[in-house]
Design a protein around this motif. Structure first.
Motif, PDB file in Angstrom:
ATOM      1  N   ARG A 163     -27.375  70.762 -21.789  1.00  0.00           N
ATOM      2  CA  ARG A 163     -27.200  70.241 -20.424  1.00  0.00           C
ATOM      3  C   ARG A 163     -28.112  70.921 -19.416  1.00  0.00           C
ATOM      4  NH1 ARG A 163     -21.188  71.520 -19.511  1.00  0.00           N
ATOM      5  NH2 ARG A 163     -22.139  73.453 -20.210  1.00  0.00           N
ATOM      6  N   LEU A 164     -28.652  72.064 -19.797  1.00  0.00           N
ATOM      7  CA  LEU A 164     -29.438  72.827 -18.815  1.00  0.00           C
ATOM      8  C   LEU A 164     -30.913  72.421 -18.852  1.00  0.00           C
ATOM      9  CD1 LEU A 164     -27.754  76.341 -19.219  1.00  0.00           C
ATOM     10  CD2 LEU A 164     -27.127  74.433 -17.723  1.00  0.00           C
ATOM     11  N   THR A 165     -31.204  71.312 -18.208  1.00  0.00           N
ATOM     12  CA  THR A 165     -32.572  70.798 -18.198  1.00  0.00           C
ATOM     13  C   THR A 165     -33.047  70.644 -16.756  1.00  0.00           C
ATOM     14  OG1 THR A 165     -31.782  68.540 -18.052  1.00  0.00           O
ATOM     15  CG2 THR A 165     -32.111  69.422 -20.272  1.00  0.00           C
ATOM     16  N   SER A 182     -32.855  77.304  -1.396  1.00  0.00           N
ATOM     17  CA  SER A 182     -32.862  78.648  -1.980  1.00  0.00           C
ATOM     18  C   SER A 182     -33.614  78.735  -3.306  1.00  0.00           C
ATOM     19  CB  SER A 182     -31.433  79.117  -2.187  1.00  0.00           C
ATOM     20  OG  SER A 182     -30.758  78.193  -3.012  1.00  0.00           O
ATOM     21  N   ASN A 183     -33.892  77.586  -3.921  1.00  0.00           N
ATOM     22  CA  ASN A 183     -34.553  77.689  -5.229  1.00  0.00           C
ATOM     23  C   ASN A 183     -35.825  76.866  -5.350  1.00  0.00           C
ATOM     24  OD1 ASN A 183     -33.693  75.054  -5.598  1.00  0.00           O
ATOM     25  ND2 ASN A 183     -31.871  75.647  -6.745  1.00  0.00           N
ATOM     26  N   THR A 184     -36.331  76.372  -4.222  1.00  0.00           N
ATOM     27  CA  THR A 184     -37.529  75.518  -4.278  1.00  0.00           C
ATOM     28  C   THR A 184     -38.702  76.206  -4.974  1.00  0.00           C
ATOM     29  OG1 THR A 184     -36.874  74.748  -2.106  1.00  0.00           O
ATOM     30  CG2 THR A 184     -39.030  74.048  -2.880  1.00  0.00           C
ATOM     31  N   ALA A 237     -31.865  86.717  -9.262  1.00  0.00           N
ATOM     32  CA  ALA A 237     -30.795  86.175  -8.424  1.00  0.00           C
ATOM     33  C   ALA A 237     -29.484  86.734  -8.938  1.00  0.00           C
ATOM     34  CB  ALA A 237     -30.777  84.647  -8.529  1.00  0.00           C
ATOM     35  N   GLY A 238     -28.472  86.651  -8.091  1.00  0.00           N
ATOM     36  CA  GLY A 238     -27.148  87.092  -8.498  1.00  0.00           C
ATOM     37  C   GLY A 238     -26.553  86.163  -9.548  1.00  0.00           C
ATOM     38  N   VAL A 239     -25.352  86.477  -9.957  1.00  0.00           N
ATOM     39  CA  VAL A 239     -24.679  85.717 -11.009  1.00  0.00           C
ATOM     40  C   VAL A 239     -24.409  84.274 -10.580  1.00  0.00           C
ATOM     41  CG1 VAL A 239     -22.486  85.512 -12.237  1.00  0.00           C
ATOM     42  CG2 VAL A 239     -23.574  87.734 -11.975  1.00  0.00           C
ATOM     43  N   GLY A 240     -24.656  83.353 -11.486  1.00  0.00           N
ATOM     44  CA  GLY A 240     -24.265  81.966 -11.279  1.00  0.00           C
ATOM     45  C   GLY A 240     -25.152  81.191 -10.327  1.00  0.00           C
ATOM     46  N   LEU A 241     -26.357  81.690 -10.084  1.00  0.00           N
ATOM     47  CA  LEU A 241     -27.219  81.002  -9.132  1.00  0.00           C
ATOM     48  C   LEU A 241     -28.311  80.173  -9.815  1.00  0.00           C
ATOM     49  CD1 LEU A 241     -27.483  83.730  -6.337  1.00  0.00           C
ATOM     50  CD2 LEU A 241     -25.855  81.855  -6.580  1.00  0.00           C
ATOM     51  N   GLY A 242     -28.213  80.050 -11.133  1.00  0.00           N
ATOM     52  CA  GLY A 242     -29.093  79.096 -11.804  1.00  0.00           C
ATOM     53  C   GLY A 242     -30.261  79.672 -12.587  1.00  0.00           C
ATOM     54  N   SER A 299     -28.560  82.550  -2.394  1.00  0.00           N
ATOM     55  CA  SER A 299     -27.270  81.929  -2.673  1.00  0.00           C
ATOM     56  C   SER A 299     -27.379  80.427  -2.431  1.00  0.00           C
ATOM     57  CB  SER A 299     -26.189  82.550  -1.803  1.00  0.00           C
ATOM     58  OG  SER A 299     -26.634  82.545  -0.470  1.00  0.00           O
ATOM     59  N   LEU A 300     -26.490  79.685  -3.056  1.00  0.00           N
ATOM     60  CA  LEU A 300     -26.549  78.228  -2.986  1.00  0.00           C
ATOM     61  C   LEU A 300     -26.024  77.778  -1.620  1.00  0.00           C
ATOM     62  CD1 LEU A 300     -24.786  77.648  -6.432  1.00  0.00           C
ATOM     63  CD2 LEU A 300     -27.249  77.639  -6.034  1.00  0.00           C
ATOM     64  N   GLY A 301     -26.825  77.058  -0.896  1.00  0.00           N
ATOM     65  CA  GLY A 301     -26.370  76.526   0.385  1.00  0.00           C
ATOM     66  C   GLY A 301     -25.379  75.385   0.152  1.00  0.00           C
ATOM     67  N   GLU A 329     -25.394  72.315   1.037  1.00  0.00           N
ATOM     68  CA  GLU A 329     -26.007  71.060   0.599  1.00  0.00           C
ATOM     69  C   GLU A 329     -26.327  71.097  -0.900  1.00  0.00           C
ATOM     70  OE1 GLU A 329     -29.880  68.855   2.252  1.00  0.00           O
ATOM     71  OE2 GLU A 329     -28.885  70.245   3.623  1.00  0.00           O
ATOM     72  N   LEU A 330     -26.862  72.253  -1.314  1.00  0.00           N
ATOM     73  CA  LEU A 330     -27.192  72.419  -2.723  1.00  0.00           C
ATOM     74  C   LEU A 330     -25.919  72.377  -3.585  1.00  0.00           C
ATOM     75  CD1 LEU A 330     -29.320  72.960  -4.837  1.00  0.00           C
ATOM     76  CD2 LEU A 330     -29.285  75.376  -4.244  1.00  0.00           C
ATOM     77  N   ARG A 331     -24.871  72.986  -3.058  1.00  0.00           N
ATOM     78  CA  ARG A 331     -23.604  72.963  -3.812  1.00  0.00           C
ATOM     79  C   ARG A 331     -23.110  71.532  -3.982  1.00  0.00           C
ATOM     80  NH1 ARG A 331     -22.445  77.614  -0.353  1.00  0.00           N
ATOM     81  NH2 ARG A 331     -20.926  76.445   0.868  1.00  0.00           N
ATOM     82  N   LEU A 389     -18.438  76.031  -9.414  1.00  0.00           N
ATOM     83  CA  LEU A 389     -18.567  74.593  -9.116  1.00  0.00           C
ATOM     84  C   LEU A 389     -18.321  73.804 -10.393  1.00  0.00           C
ATOM     85  CD1 LEU A 389     -21.774  74.643  -6.880  1.00  0.00           C
ATOM     86  CD2 LEU A 389     -19.413  74.344  -6.122  1.00  0.00           C
ATOM     87  N   GLU A 390     -18.937  74.285 -11.455  1.00  0.00           N
ATOM     88  CA  GLU A 390     -18.763  73.635 -12.744  1.00  0.00           C
ATOM     89  C   GLU A 390     -17.294  73.685 -13.164  1.00  0.00           C
ATOM     90  OE1 GLU A 390     -20.900  75.608 -15.850  1.00  0.00           O
ATOM     91  OE2 GLU A 390     -20.485  74.010 -17.298  1.00  0.00           O
ATOM     92  N   GLY A 391     -16.684  74.868 -12.975  1.00  0.00           N
ATOM     93  CA  GLY A 391     -15.277  75.044 -13.329  1.00  0.00           C
ATOM     94  C   GLY A 391     -14.379  74.088 -12.544  1.00  0.00           C
TER      95      GLY A 391
HETATM   96  P1  ADP Z   1     -27.127  82.537 -13.854  1.00  0.00           P
HETATM   97  O1  ADP Z   1     -27.865  82.513 -15.141  1.00  0.00           O
HETATM   98  O2  ADP Z   1     -28.026  82.764 -12.679  1.00  0.00           O
HETATM   99  O3  ADP Z   1     -25.954  83.445 -13.829  1.00  0.00           O
HETATM  100  P2  ADP Z   1     -26.533  79.813 -14.527  1.00  0.00           P
HETATM  101  O4  ADP Z   1     -27.894  79.278 -14.711  1.00  0.00           O
HETATM  102  O5  ADP Z   1     -25.734  80.105 -15.727  1.00  0.00           O
HETATM  103  O6  ADP Z   1     -26.561  81.084 -13.583  1.00  0.00           O
HETATM  104  O7  ADP Z   1     -25.745  78.808 -13.569  1.00  0.00           O
HETATM  105  C1  ADP Z   1     -24.342  78.783 -13.471  1.00  0.00           C
HETATM  106  C2  ADP Z   1     -23.874  77.345 -13.384  1.00  0.00           C
HETATM  107  O8  ADP Z   1     -24.325  76.777 -12.180  1.00  0.00           O
HETATM  108  C3  ADP Z   1     -24.415  76.488 -14.493  1.00  0.00           C
HETATM  109  O9  ADP Z   1     -23.434  75.579 -14.834  1.00  0.00           O
HETATM  110  C4  ADP Z   1     -25.587  75.811 -13.852  1.00  0.00           C
HETATM  111  O10 ADP Z   1     -25.852  74.591 -14.462  1.00  0.00           O
HETATM  112  C5  ADP Z   1     -25.125  75.647 -12.435  1.00  0.00           C
HETATM  113  N1  ADP Z   1     -26.244  75.664 -11.492  1.00  0.00           N
HETATM  114  C6  ADP Z   1     -26.738  76.727 -10.816  1.00  0.00           C
HETATM  115  N2  ADP Z   1     -27.769  76.369 -10.039  1.00  0.00           N
HETATM  116  C7  ADP Z   1     -27.940  75.051 -10.237  1.00  0.00           C
HETATM  117  C8  ADP Z   1     -28.841  74.077  -9.717  1.00  0.00           C
HETATM  118  N3  ADP Z   1     -29.782  74.405  -8.827  1.00  0.00           N
HETATM  119  N4  ADP Z   1     -28.703  72.807 -10.134  1.00  0.00           N
HETATM  120  C9  ADP Z   1     -27.748  72.467 -11.014  1.00  0.00           C
HETATM  121  N5  ADP Z   1     -26.878  73.313 -11.549  1.00  0.00           N
HETATM  122  C10 ADP Z   1     -26.961  74.598 -11.161  1.00  0.00           C
END
Ligand code: ADP
Ligand code: MG
Length: 471
Positions: free
Chosen positions: A132-134, A143-145, A172-177, A294-296, A298-300, A339-341
């Motif tokens: 799923r991570l594509t 924040s991620n452009t 980036a911090g945890v969960g920021l992509g 951090s995710l703004g 709009e991005l969230r 967000l995913e959770g």
């Molecule tokens: P990290 O590795 O920085 O801790 P992850 O890449 O595992 O973070 O991201 C955590 C969750 O947030 C994943 O489910 C990921 O798909 C989602 N996520 C984070 N940033 C984005 C983004 N810009 N677009 C889509 N999903 C994102």
């Protein structure tokens, strides 16, 4: 002690001081002198791996240490010795006929599970990828452009293209992509057949290396690593251990020098990777370093929509009304994982109870995901900047060796804040303050601690600095 042995111990001393204690114990502690003949010195090590490692990384260093003792030496022969050294002198057997040469050390038996022992190649299958991570599911926002653009560029590169920035270092911090972006690069890069992109977590890198060491296939491991076009390493902050780091450093250098792309993610900038060697740090900082913020909101919202769309591929009747999406985007500020959770919970709840998603249900279901804002990651640079501004001195004054009162106090305050607001160790803080000793930092921390308990003006100043930093 013979003259030769005496020289050998002096050479070892030189070696130890040029490479440092850690490197010395990792690679040279088990090196023995077999003999000296005219221009050549014969040394031995117990394993093939050590031999190849020393030959490829330290041959010249060893030679020059010998030359410092014996200028006439022009060659070092390194052999693998058997564990039980025969009493008869080794030097009497002509090398070509010596049956012990290159034989496996009996002191290091093969692991019991020889059949399953990874070869250099097996260890390089990479870490598992999440389909799923594509790039298609990665939502681009303010924040991620830059990180996204750089990753895209890397993914679109072709074999032989000039490498624009190397390494690409994303933090980036945890969960920021980070993982999402790195895996996207890997999927995209491998979808053409031409290039080989390898995704490894730092743990996998370490595991591969350690496993290879055990089975003495480290050379194969190294070769295989170097045979790839793009090396992607996730969570570099977990890379530990001196010899793994040395291996990482050599791999990095070899890949970069060969024009191969390296992409790295970590939870902090290169300068904050405390356990890494200075040279590795500067090499890491020498490419493109991009932070994802951090995710703004709009991005969230974008991420939530993309998650819902993905869920609908399997659950066509799953719908999340706009007001619920808005509510989630507004209140789950923490990270992408939450967000995913949240979407997963809504999906589970609506499936199990066969009910549509409503705002009320969403509020109930995700209550625990709504937490107070994580404290901001404070960097030593920020502390130095804010303190310098507060006291009208320059940042270089803080790092300098000047000892005038108008710099000493601000410097102590800055060190104190660095110790209390970051997780950095005393030696690390010392290093970041113009290469000071950790005892100097400790002294500063104690001094300010003592002062704030008595001096209210100072205590207020420190509190105000903390607030500025945490804003
Ligand atoms: P990290 O590795 O920085 O801790 P992850 O890449 O595992 O973070 O991201 C955590 C969750 O947030 C994943 O489910 C990921 O798909 C989602 N996520 C984070 N940033 C984005 C983004 N810009 N677009 C889509 N999903 C994102
Ligand atoms: Mg990750």
């Amino acid at each position: 002690m013979t003259l030769e042995q005496e020289r050998w111990s002096r050479v070892k001393g030189r070696l130890r001081s040029t490479v440092g204690e850690d490197v010395y114990t990792s690679w040279f502690a088990r090196m023995d002198l077999e003999g000296v003949h005219d221009e050549s010195v014969k040394l031995s090590v117990p394993t093939r791996f050590l031999k190849s490692w020393i030959q490829s990384h330290y041959a010249e260093r060893v030679l020059s240490c010998w030359q410092a003792e014996m200028p006439e030496v022009h060659r070092i022969d390194l052999t693998v010795r058997t564990a039980v050294r025969p009493v008869a002198a080794v030097k009497e057997v002509p090398p070509a006929l010596d049956p012990r040469r290159e034989t496996r050390s009996v002191a290091e038996p093969r692991p019991a599970l020889t059949m399953q022992a990874p070869t250099g190649h097996d260890t390089l299958n990479g870490s598992p990828l999440d389909p799923r991570l594509t790039f298609a599911s990665f939502v681009v926002g303010r924040s991620n452009t830059l990180a996204h653009a750089a990753a895209r560029q890397v993914a679109d590169g072709r074999r032989g293209d000039p490498v624009m920035f190397n390494p690409l270092y994303i933090h980036a911090g945890v969960g920021l992509g980070k993982t999402h972006l790195l895996q996207a690069v890997t999927w995209a890069g491998n979808s053409g057949t031409e290039r080989k992109v390898l995704y490894l977590t730092a743990e996998k890198f370490m595991y591969g290396f350690v496993a290879a060491l055990k089975t003495q296939t480290a050379l194969a491991f190294k070769e295989a690593l170097r045979g790839i076009d793009v090396l992607v390493i996730d969570d570099l902050q977990f890379l530990q251990g001196k010899s793994t780091q040395a291996e990482f450093c050599h791999t990095l250098n070899a890949l970069i020098d060969a024009g191969r792309q390296v992409v790295i993610a970590a939870d902090r900038p290169p300068s904050d990777l405390e356990s890494l060697d200075d040279r590795v740090r500067s090499r890491l900082a020498g490419g493109l370093v991009v932070e994802m913020g951090s995710l703004g909101e709009e991005l969230r919202l974008g991420i939530l929509r993309s998650r819902v769309a993905a869920a609908r591929a399997h659950h066509a009747r799953f719908e999340v009304p706009e007001d619920v999406l808005g509510y989630l985007a507004h209140s789950i500020t923490h990270n992408g994982r939450d967000l995913e959770g949240a979407i997963n919970r809504l999906l589970a709840h609506s499936k199990l109870n066969n009910q549509p998603v409503t705002l009320e249900m969403a509020e109930r279901e995700v209550r625990d995901l709504i937490r107070p804002q994580e404290p901001k990651r404070i960097k030593i640079e920020d502390i130095q900047r804010v303190v310098a501004r507060q006291y009208s001195v320059s940042r270089s004054d803080l790092l300098s060796s000047r000892r005038t009162a108008n710099v000493v106090r601000p410097r102590q305050v800055a060190m104190y804040l660095a110790k209390t607001l970051t997780l950095r160790s005393l030696p690390e803080i010392g290093r970041r303050f113009g290469g000071r000793d950790h005892t100097t930092v400790l002294h500063a921390v104690r001094k300010i601690e003592a002062l704030v308990s008595k001096d209210t003006a100072l205590s207020e100043e420190v509190e105000s600095l903390k607030r500025q930093l945490q804003e």
